[in-house]
Design a protein around this motif. Structure first.
Motif, PDB file in Angstrom:
ATOM      1  N   ASP A 284      -4.822  71.932   8.053  1.00 22.21           N
ATOM      2  CA  ASP A 284      -4.845  73.233   8.066  1.00 22.21           C
ATOM      3  C   ASP A 284      -5.974  73.650   7.486  1.00 22.21           C
ATOM      4  O   ASP A 284      -6.673  75.125   6.602  1.00 22.21           O
ATOM      5  CB  ASP A 284      -5.260  73.453   9.712  1.00 22.21           C
ATOM      6  N   ASP A 285      -4.284  74.188   6.517  1.00 19.22           N
ATOM      7  CA  ASP A 285      -4.718  75.509   5.595  1.00 19.22           C
ATOM      8  C   ASP A 285      -4.718  74.269   4.144  1.00 19.22           C
ATOM      9  O   ASP A 285      -4.854  75.877   3.060  1.00 19.22           O
ATOM     10  CB  ASP A 285      -3.007  76.112   5.385  1.00 19.22           C
ATOM     11  N   GLY A 286      -5.349  73.257   4.477  1.00 20.45           N
ATOM     12  CA  GLY A 286      -5.889  73.076   2.772  1.00 20.45           C
ATOM     13  C   GLY A 286      -4.670  71.598   2.389  1.00 20.45           C
ATOM     14  O   GLY A 286      -5.146  71.037   0.984  1.00 20.45           O
ATOM     15  N   THR A 308      -8.130  73.217  -0.701  1.00 23.13           N
ATOM     16  CA  THR A 308      -8.780  74.390  -0.812  1.00 23.13           C
ATOM     17  C   THR A 308      -7.452  75.930  -1.319  1.00 23.13           C
ATOM     18  O   THR A 308      -6.883  76.689  -0.748  1.00 23.13           O
ATOM     19  CB  THR A 308      -8.498  75.370   0.856  1.00 23.13           C
ATOM     20  N   ALA A 313      -7.873  80.336   2.734  1.00 25.02           N
ATOM     21  CA  ALA A 313      -9.080  79.042   3.428  1.00 25.02           C
ATOM     22  C   ALA A 313      -9.517  78.404   4.391  1.00 25.02           C
ATOM     23  O   ALA A 313      -7.716  77.619   3.670  1.00 25.02           O
ATOM     24  CB  ALA A 313      -9.620  78.618   2.427  1.00 25.02           C
ATOM     25  N   LYS A 314      -9.370  77.650   5.399  1.00 25.05           N
ATOM     26  CA  LYS A 314      -9.100  76.914   5.919  1.00 25.05           C
ATOM     27  C   LYS A 314     -10.202  75.264   5.716  1.00 25.05           C
ATOM     28  O   LYS A 314     -11.240  75.547   5.525  1.00 25.05           O
ATOM     29  CB  LYS A 314      -8.909  76.969   7.442  1.00 25.05           C
ATOM     30  N   LEU A 315      -9.318  74.324   5.793  1.00 23.82           N
ATOM     31  CA  LEU A 315     -10.285  72.883   5.734  1.00 23.82           C
ATOM     32  C   LEU A 315     -10.513  73.296   7.430  1.00 23.82           C
ATOM     33  O   LEU A 315     -10.790  72.728   8.173  1.00 23.82           O
ATOM     34  CB  LEU A 315      -9.093  72.204   5.868  1.00 23.82           C
ATOM     35  N   THR A 316     -12.184  72.737   7.034  1.00 18.17           N
ATOM     36  CA  THR A 316     -12.513  72.621   8.331  1.00 18.17           C
ATOM     37  C   THR A 316     -14.136  71.109   8.397  1.00 18.17           C
ATOM     38  O   THR A 316     -14.351  71.037   9.208  1.00 18.17           O
ATOM     39  CB  THR A 316     -14.008  73.412   8.345  1.00 18.17           C
ATOM     40  N   ASP A 331     -14.756  73.983   3.235  1.00 18.75           N
ATOM     41  CA  ASP A 331     -13.807  74.673   3.879  1.00 18.75           C
ATOM     42  C   ASP A 331     -14.784  75.836   5.168  1.00 18.75           C
ATOM     43  O   ASP A 331     -15.446  76.328   4.900  1.00 18.75           O
ATOM     44  CB  ASP A 331     -13.285  75.025   2.839  1.00 18.75           C
ATOM     45  N   SER A 332     -13.594  76.921   5.290  1.00 22.03           N
ATOM     46  CA  SER A 332     -14.501  78.413   5.852  1.00 22.03           C
ATOM     47  C   SER A 332     -14.656  78.979   4.403  1.00 22.03           C
ATOM     48  O   SER A 332     -15.557  80.769   5.954  1.00 22.03           O
ATOM     49  CB  SER A 332     -12.976  79.135   6.405  1.00 22.03           C
TER      50      SER A 332
END
Length: 867
Positions: A284-286, A308, A313-316, A331-332
């Motif tokens: 989630d954190d890249g 990211t 930034a979060k990986l979306t 990402d976010s």
């Protein structure tokens, strides 16, 4: 007006013109005018045709007004959506394994299927490769593999008579679980869902599968799973089909990937790349880990990456482009980037270097968070849906944004997104509804940057200019770089001109100034006869005779470039040593004797010294030396520097000659001839010594020209084309140059010779400057002939579009590329129009060269009139 004319009798008579002469003059004037205007019109029409076909390349993508398809929004919470290639049917897939089949134009549900019955999958994977394959990870660790596609068939009118009895126009009619579309009065298209699920595949996972990805090679799928027990496994299957029942049995080979470095929390995404030779885990954190899975029994970690790089930034979203080589990362922060594997140039020569994931381009730098991604099944067009309901369409190869639309007026997140297989439609779903667009991307894969600037293509270590218009599959990136073709055209022209122009001009000067009128009357038609040889014949000779012959004697050919001129100059100096009476008596045979004696001596000398030169400069093996496997670059420096020092010696010899002329004014002819010979030998020795010393210094400093002007030897190369195309342009340059020299008034020659100038001084200082406009025209016409030549470069150059000045490598020109690819290009396609654009560029190059040449020619002509 007729004017009076005085006859020899002294009687003034009025000069009259007969009616026949007037009619002939009028007709000739009319024909010449029509011919001139017709030529201009024809050229303009050609230019207009090229522009008409090429201009649509500059058109922008467009889409129609979106149509609302609301009923589909009430079907559930779709996770994936797909359309058939005709955009008649579509399906949505939910996380619980429920499939809804619907009409693409209205959203009306046609069928709802629970693919796995009462079971629910714990993970789902849908292939981005356009094969509609799907894999379900189950709670018991098994995998269900299948296909959620569409089937299209054509039916005759009698087969669907009852269903279409009341059908009007091209209205769609439900039929056999699908949709029936009228094509014409007698033919119909039936599109139905094509759903196939295979029996459960037992995986070596004793716990529920949390993440899954898959790909299909032939009929054998590969799977990568992350299970609740924290294990990442790669499964390779082999399909065995029972010929009696048709049932498939899967034989599974399993490999377990090493535990990823860092924390033990579960990743958010798992992706199986390429042909299954790499696996990516992403959190989630890249944070991401790349595995090398070429060896299923021993997979290993290749690299740890941060997908990211922005703070917090979060990986979306994580999604592959067609071919599974390029990975899209959303990402976010709204950033959307494209990553693919490439080998670091520093590590490229290392044994066993592994390609690592690198960020190739940023498609979107900021905006609303990316919620979903979709790709085309036929090209590298992708669509990105965002949290605010915006949708952007990109061409990944160039990074160009093609479209920007909104999925609704409520700024709702895009939950599912699909591009039609032909990239001619788009479908988006939001919580409150769905929208469908008909898309026309025009020629999306063409832009100024893709045509003329380096592009970082998938798998390459850096941006490059490449022309590769065709490939074996749709997942290969189109490479439409024009620069290799433009460069090849200039390279062919350069090498042919550097060989043909000096020979043609010197031959014209010698023929005009030194040959008798009787000999000229035979020489000029003979050289002009060379122009009658078809270029296809010259190309055939270049490819089948000259190229193989040179390949076996490369060193000798290189040596002949030195020994033949040296033999000719030595012969000229020896001729000066003959007694005056003997030299004058045989003067008419001088050229023939030089050709029959000096040239063979130079060629034989090249063959004799070739082994010694190859041993001395090229470490006994020229081909391996050219590849850089053995030896140093000193040999190349010698061949590159020797001509430069020779020209410098010729230039500075004028001062030496002036000095010697003052000191030897009272010397006899014999002594002067000996002095001239000694000066020539000393100059040649100094040139070779200077070239040797400089090449040694450059080599010691670490400079090596291999890989630039010299390099790997190809049989069909620039040297071969230079020889043959130089031979092809010699006749036209020689003829025009000889006519220009002949047009110089004899009074100017006589005045120069009468003032005490020698024949050579008269030629250099009087004849050539006066005829310079004609000589320049001859060179430019030869240049135009070389630029547009097709068959010689097509057959003799190897026809490989490369950006290399290496004289031993081939190339591809614009004209040759058009000749090769136009017959196979689909009319109206991007490829077809690009070939017309290349023809337009060739037209523009020729027009520009002719315009510049005419401007310079007028200046030379003006200066000639002032003499």
């Amino acid at each position: 007006m007729d004017s009076p004319q005085k006859s020899f009798t002294g009687i003034t008579r009025k000069r009259t013109t007969s009616p026949k002469v007037k009619i002939a003059d009028t007709a000739a004037r009319l024909l010449i005018t029509i011919g001139g205007i017709g030529t201009i019109v024809a050229v303009l029409l050609v230019c207009f045709e090229l522009l008409t076909v090429a201009l649509p390349l500059a058109s922008s993508p467009s889409l129609d007004t979106p149509s609302e398809v609301d009923p589909i929004a009430r079907a559930g919470q779709p996770w994936r959506v797909a359309l058939d290639e005709n955009q008649l049917l579509g399906w949505t897939l939910e996380h619980n394994g429920t499939l809804h089949v619907f009409r693409a134009d209205t959203g009306q549900t046609i069928d709802t299927l629970k693919l796995l019955g009462d079971e629910q999958p714990t993970a789902i994977s849908v292939s981005p490769d356009g094969d509609y394959s799907v894999a379900f990870g189950m709670a018991d660790g098994t995998i269900r593999f299948g296909r959620l596609g569409f089937k299209s068939e054509f039916l005759a009118a009698e087969a669907v008579a009852a269903a279409v009895k009341d059908q009007q126009g091209d209205q769609l009619v439900p039929f056999r679980g699908g949709l029936l579309q009228r094509l014409d009065h007698e033919h119909f298209r039936l599109v139905t869902p094509d759903i196939q699920l295979e029996p459960a595949i037992k995986a070596a996972a004793p716990s529920p599968i949390v993440l899954i990805d898959h790909l299909v090679q032939g009929s054998s799928p590969k799977f990568c799973t992350f299970s609740a027990d924290g294990k990442t496994r790669l499964l390779s299957t082999t399909v065995r089909q029972n010929l009696m029942t048709g049932k498939n049995t899967y034989v599974v080979s399993t490999g377990e990937l090493p535990a990823p470095p860092g924390s033990g929390d579960a990743p958010k995404f798992i992706k199986l790349a390429g042909r299954g030779d790499a696996v990516y885990l992403a959190w989630d954190d890249g944070r991401s880990v790349q595995y090398d899975t070429r060896n299923l029994a021993k997979p290993e970690v290749v690299a740890e990456l941060d997908l990211t790089p922005q703070n917090n930034a979060k990986l979306t979203a994580l999604h592959f482009v067609l071919g599974r080589g390029t990975l899209l990362v959303g990402d976010s922060t709204g950033r959307l980037s494209a990553w693919f594997r490439a080998i670091d140039p520093v590590e490229s020569h290392a044994t066993g270097a592994v390609a690592k994931l690198v960020e190739a381009r940023v498609l979107r730098s900021q905006g609303a968070p990316i919620t979903t991604l979709a790709n085309s099944a036929r090209n590298r067009v992708v669509a990105a849906g965002a949290l605010d309901g915006s949708i952007e369409v990109y061409f990944v190869t160039s990074g160009q944004r093609l479209l920007n639309v909104s999925a609704g007026s409520k700024s709702e997140p895009v939950s599912a997104l699909a591009l039609a297989p032909k990239a001619d439609g788009m479908f988006a779903i939001t919580p409150s509804g769905a929208r469908r667009w008909i898309v026309d991307l025009k020629h999306f894969d063409v832009s100024f940057s893709t045509l003329f600037l380096p592009v970082w293509y998938e798998g390459y270590s850096s941006p490059k200019n490449i022309w590769q218009s065709t490939a074996g599959s749709d997942d290969v990136e189109p490479k439409f770089g024009f620069m290799p073709l433009v460069f090849g055209t200039l390279k062919a022209t350069f090498y042919s001109m550097i060989i043909g122009v000096p020979l043609a001009l010197l031959a014209a000067v010698f023929s005009n100034a030194y040959l008798s009128s009787g000999v000229r009357a035979r020489v000029k038609p003979t050289i002009e006869l060379m122009a009658s040889l078809p270029s296809v014949v010259l190309g055939f000779i270049a490819a089948m005779v000259i190229a193989p012959w040179i390949e076996d004697r490369v060193t000798a050919v290189l040596c002949s470039l030195v020994t033949v001129p040296w033999a000719l100059l030595m012969g000229a100096h020896l001729w000066q040593m003959l007694p005056r009476k003997v030299a004058l008596h045989y003067a008419r045979w001088r050229l023939l004797l030089m050709l029959l004696v000096a040239v063979p001596v130079g060629l034989e000398g090249a063959l004799l010294i070739a082994p010694t030169v190859e041993s001395w400069l090229f470490a006994d093996d020229l081909n391996r030396w050219l590849d850089g496997q053995i030896g140093t670059g000193q040999g190349a420096w010698m061949f590159l520097l020797a001509p430069a020092y020779a020209f410098a010696a010729f230039y500075f010899s004028r001062d030496v000659n002036n000095y010697l002329r003052m000191r030897t004014a009272d010397w006899r002819h014999e002594r002067l001839a000996v002095l001239d010979l000694g000066k020539f030998i000393a100059g040649a020795a100094l040139v070779m010594a200077a070239a040797w010393t400089t090449s040694l210094m450059l080599t010691e400093m670490g400079f090596d020209p291999r890989g630039t002007f010299v390099g790997t030897y190809d049989q069909r190369n620039s040297l071969v084309v230079g020889f043959v195309m130089g031979f092809a342009i010699i006749p036209i340059i020689f003829t025009i140059a000889d006519d220009a020299l002949t047009a110089v008034p004899e009074s100017l020659r006589s005045a120069s010779l009468g003032a005490g100038a020698t024949q050579w001084q008269t030629v250099v200082h009087v004849v050539v400057p006066t005829a310079m406009s004609g000589l320049f025209s001859a060179v430019m016409i030869g240049l135009g002939r070389a630029v547009g030549e097709t068959m010689i470069v097509l057959m003799g150059s190897g026809n490989t579009p490369t950006l290399s000045w290496n004289v031993f490598q081939g190339f591809r020109t614009l004209s040759a590329n058009i000749a090769v690819e136009l017959p196979e290009a689909v009319p109206g396609s991007t490829h077809f129009r690009l070939l017309y654009l290349q023809a337009l560029i060739l037209f523009a190059i020729t027009f520009l060269l002719n315009s510049v040449a005419e401007t310079i020619r007028q200046r030379f002509r003006k200066r000639a009139y002032e003499l």
